[in-house]
Scaffold this motif. Sequence first.
Motif, PDB file in Angstrom:
ATOM      1  N   HIS A  38      30.898  20.789  38.999  1.00  0.00           N
ATOM      2  CA  HIS A  38      30.846  19.667  39.686  1.00  0.00           C
ATOM      3  C   HIS A  38      32.068  18.869  39.922  1.00  0.00           C
ATOM      4  N   GLN A  39      33.406  19.150  40.230  1.00  0.00           N
ATOM      5  CA  GLN A  39      34.252  18.898  40.724  1.00  0.00           C
ATOM      6  C   GLN A  39      34.642  19.277  41.863  1.00  0.00           C
ATOM      7  N   GLY A  40      33.279  20.205  42.758  1.00  0.00           N
ATOM      8  CA  GLY A  40      33.820  20.689  44.235  1.00  0.00           C
ATOM      9  C   GLY A  40      33.474  22.335  44.221  1.00  0.00           C
ATOM     10  N   PRO A  41      33.483  22.954  45.498  1.00  0.00           N
ATOM     11  CA  PRO A  41      33.499  24.114  45.493  1.00  0.00           C
ATOM     12  C   PRO A  41      34.448  25.179  44.451  1.00  0.00           C
ATOM     13  N   VAL A  42      33.959  26.376  44.201  1.00  0.00           N
ATOM     14  CA  VAL A  42      34.585  27.075  43.219  1.00  0.00           C
ATOM     15  C   VAL A  42      35.256  28.387  43.814  1.00  0.00           C
ATOM     16  N   VAL A  43      36.321  28.782  43.561  1.00  0.00           N
ATOM     17  CA  VAL A  43      36.754  29.746  44.684  1.00  0.00           C
ATOM     18  C   VAL A  43      37.400  30.919  43.383  1.00  0.00           C
ATOM     19  N   LYS A  44      36.490  32.053  43.332  1.00  0.00           N
ATOM     20  CA  LYS A  44      37.180  32.982  42.552  1.00  0.00           C
ATOM     21  C   LYS A  44      38.071  33.710  42.753  1.00  0.00           C
ATOM     22  N   THR A  45      38.766  34.417  41.926  1.00  0.00           N
ATOM     23  CA  THR A  45      40.082  35.369  42.785  1.00  0.00           C
ATOM     24  C   THR A  45      39.220  36.251  42.717  1.00  0.00           C
ATOM     25  N   PRO A  46      39.281  37.075  43.943  1.00  0.00           N
ATOM     26  CA  PRO A  46      38.826  39.155  43.922  1.00  0.00           C
ATOM     27  C   PRO A  46      39.468  39.434  43.097  1.00  0.00           C
ATOM     28  N   GLY A  47      39.088  40.392  42.949  1.00  0.00           N
ATOM     29  CA  GLY A  47      39.495  40.861  42.267  1.00  0.00           C
ATOM     30  C   GLY A  47      41.287  41.983  42.183  1.00  0.00           C
ATOM     31  N   VAL A  48      41.493  42.482  43.679  1.00  0.00           N
ATOM     32  CA  VAL A  48      41.910  42.871  44.116  1.00  0.00           C
ATOM     33  C   VAL A  48      43.186  42.296  43.851  1.00  0.00           C
ATOM     34  N   GLU A  49      43.159  40.192  43.663  1.00  0.00           N
ATOM     35  CA  GLU A  49      44.313  39.791  43.646  1.00  0.00           C
ATOM     36  C   GLU A  49      44.467  39.771  42.129  1.00  0.00           C
ATOM     37  N   LEU A  50      43.222  39.703  41.138  1.00  0.00           N
ATOM     38  CA  LEU A  50      43.843  39.965  39.625  1.00  0.00           C
ATOM     39  C   LEU A  50      44.307  40.735  39.113  1.00  0.00           C
ATOM     40  N   ARG A  51      44.562  42.169  39.865  1.00  0.00           N
ATOM     41  CA  ARG A  51      45.510  43.169  39.425  1.00  0.00           C
ATOM     42  C   ARG A  51      46.615  42.501  39.623  1.00  0.00           C
ATOM     43  N   TYR A  52      46.743  42.670  41.294  1.00  0.00           N
ATOM     44  CA  TYR A  52      48.112  41.625  41.142  1.00  0.00           C
ATOM     45  C   TYR A  52      48.934  40.897  40.421  1.00  0.00           C
ATOM     46  N   ILE A  53      48.188  39.653  40.026  1.00  0.00           N
ATOM     47  CA  ILE A  53      48.220  38.729  39.333  1.00  0.00           C
ATOM     48  C   ILE A  53      49.204  40.594  38.001  1.00  0.00           C
ATOM     49  N   GLU A  54      47.705  40.725  37.873  1.00  0.00           N
ATOM     50  CA  GLU A  54      48.784  41.581  36.428  1.00  0.00           C
ATOM     51  C   GLU A  54      49.703  42.099  36.407  1.00  0.00           C
ATOM     52  N   GLY A  55      50.365  42.854  38.315  1.00  0.00           N
ATOM     53  CA  GLY A  55      51.482  43.478  38.421  1.00  0.00           C
ATOM     54  C   GLY A  55      52.248  42.067  38.077  1.00  0.00           C
ATOM     55  N   LEU A  56      52.257  40.671  38.581  1.00  0.00           N
ATOM     56  CA  LEU A  56      53.390  39.608  38.719  1.00  0.00           C
ATOM     57  C   LEU A  56      53.834  39.692  37.278  1.00  0.00           C
ATOM     58  N   LEU A  57      53.022  39.463  36.301  1.00  0.00           N
ATOM     59  CA  LEU A  57      52.486  39.124  34.894  1.00  0.00           C
ATOM     60  C   LEU A  57      53.209  40.480  34.116  1.00  0.00           C
ATOM     61  N   ARG A  58      52.935  41.387  34.838  1.00  0.00           N
ATOM     62  CA  ARG A  58      53.208  43.507  34.322  1.00  0.00           C
ATOM     63  C   ARG A  58      51.791  42.405  32.661  1.00  0.00           C
ATOM     64  N   LEU A  59      51.275  42.747  32.658  1.00  0.00           N
ATOM     65  CA  LEU A  59      50.032  42.383  32.260  1.00  0.00           C
ATOM     66  C   LEU A  59      49.521  44.062  31.674  1.00  0.00           C
ATOM     67  N   PRO A  60      48.257  43.823  30.856  1.00  0.00           N
ATOM     68  CA  PRO A  60      47.646  45.529  31.571  1.00  0.00           C
ATOM     69  C   PRO A  60      46.192  45.854  32.555  1.00  0.00           C
ATOM     70  N   LEU A  61      46.231  46.586  32.518  1.00  0.00           N
ATOM     71  CA  LEU A  61      45.508  46.836  34.096  1.00  0.00           C
ATOM     72  C   LEU A  61      44.026  46.487  33.476  1.00  0.00           C
ATOM     73  N   ASP A  62      43.195  45.049  34.517  1.00  0.00           N
ATOM     74  CA  ASP A  62      41.522  44.695  33.572  1.00  0.00           C
ATOM     75  C   ASP A  62      41.554  43.727  32.531  1.00  0.00           C
ATOM     76  N   SER A  63      42.904  43.363  32.675  1.00  0.00           N
ATOM     77  CA  SER A  63      43.241  42.128  31.795  1.00  0.00           C
ATOM     78  C   SER A  63      42.488  40.658  31.422  1.00  0.00           C
ATOM     79  N   VAL A  64      43.344  40.435  33.094  1.00  0.00           N
ATOM     80  CA  VAL A  64      42.759  39.466  33.932  1.00  0.00           C
ATOM     81  C   VAL A  64      41.185  39.692  34.182  1.00  0.00           C
ATOM     82  N   VAL A  65      40.387  38.883  33.578  1.00  0.00           N
ATOM     83  CA  VAL A  65      38.641  39.262  34.566  1.00  0.00           C
ATOM     84  C   VAL A  65      38.355  38.251  34.572  1.00  0.00           C
ATOM     85  N   GLU A  66      38.453  37.249  34.990  1.00  0.00           N
ATOM     86  CA  GLU A  66      38.410  36.311  36.047  1.00  0.00           C
ATOM     87  C   GLU A  66      39.361  34.895  36.406  1.00  0.00           C
ATOM     88  N   PHE A  67      39.184  34.202  36.986  1.00  0.00           N
ATOM     89  CA  PHE A  67      40.360  33.726  37.608  1.00  0.00           C
ATOM     90  C   PHE A  67      40.007  32.400  38.286  1.00  0.00           C
TER      91      PHE A  67
END
Length: 146
Positions: A38-67
């Motif tokens: 209700h606050q405005g248009p939602v922008v979902k982060t694409p999977g390839v960018e979720l993998r980039y976030i995981e790499g930046l933070l040294r998180l396990p692959l596929d641990s960030v499902v949505e952002f």
Amino acid sequence: MDATTLDQLKAQYRESGARAGIRLDDTEMRKAISLLPHQGPVVKTPGVELRYIEGLLRLPLDSVVEFSLIRAYGEPRCPCGRTPTAMDIVAHAVGHKVHDEQLLRDTVIGVYNVFEFADDGRTAPCQRCGREFTATSYWTHNYLYA
């Protein structure tokens, strides 16, 4: 929790003594997140960018499902043609050491359900062109900045 808007919900939590944020149980977290579209248009982060976030933070692959995020104003795309996402927020936070890396990791991976109150949003540059944008809110399944 009978709030129907995000501002009402923040006001309720602040009235109960919360200042900058609060830990929520799963039900309260789902309710808070449900108010975001209700606050405005939602922008979902694409999977390839979720993998980039995981790499930046040294998180396990596929641990960030949505952002997702909601921009403060303007078009969802930068003049460069790219749509800024939560990846830009995280990359900026990591690159500029806005927070300790362990805090960022714990937040993104979701150690606790946390609702962090934001009044002015968060500004970060587009990773392609560097033009700054502001997100009024961004969230994963168990972290909410709004």
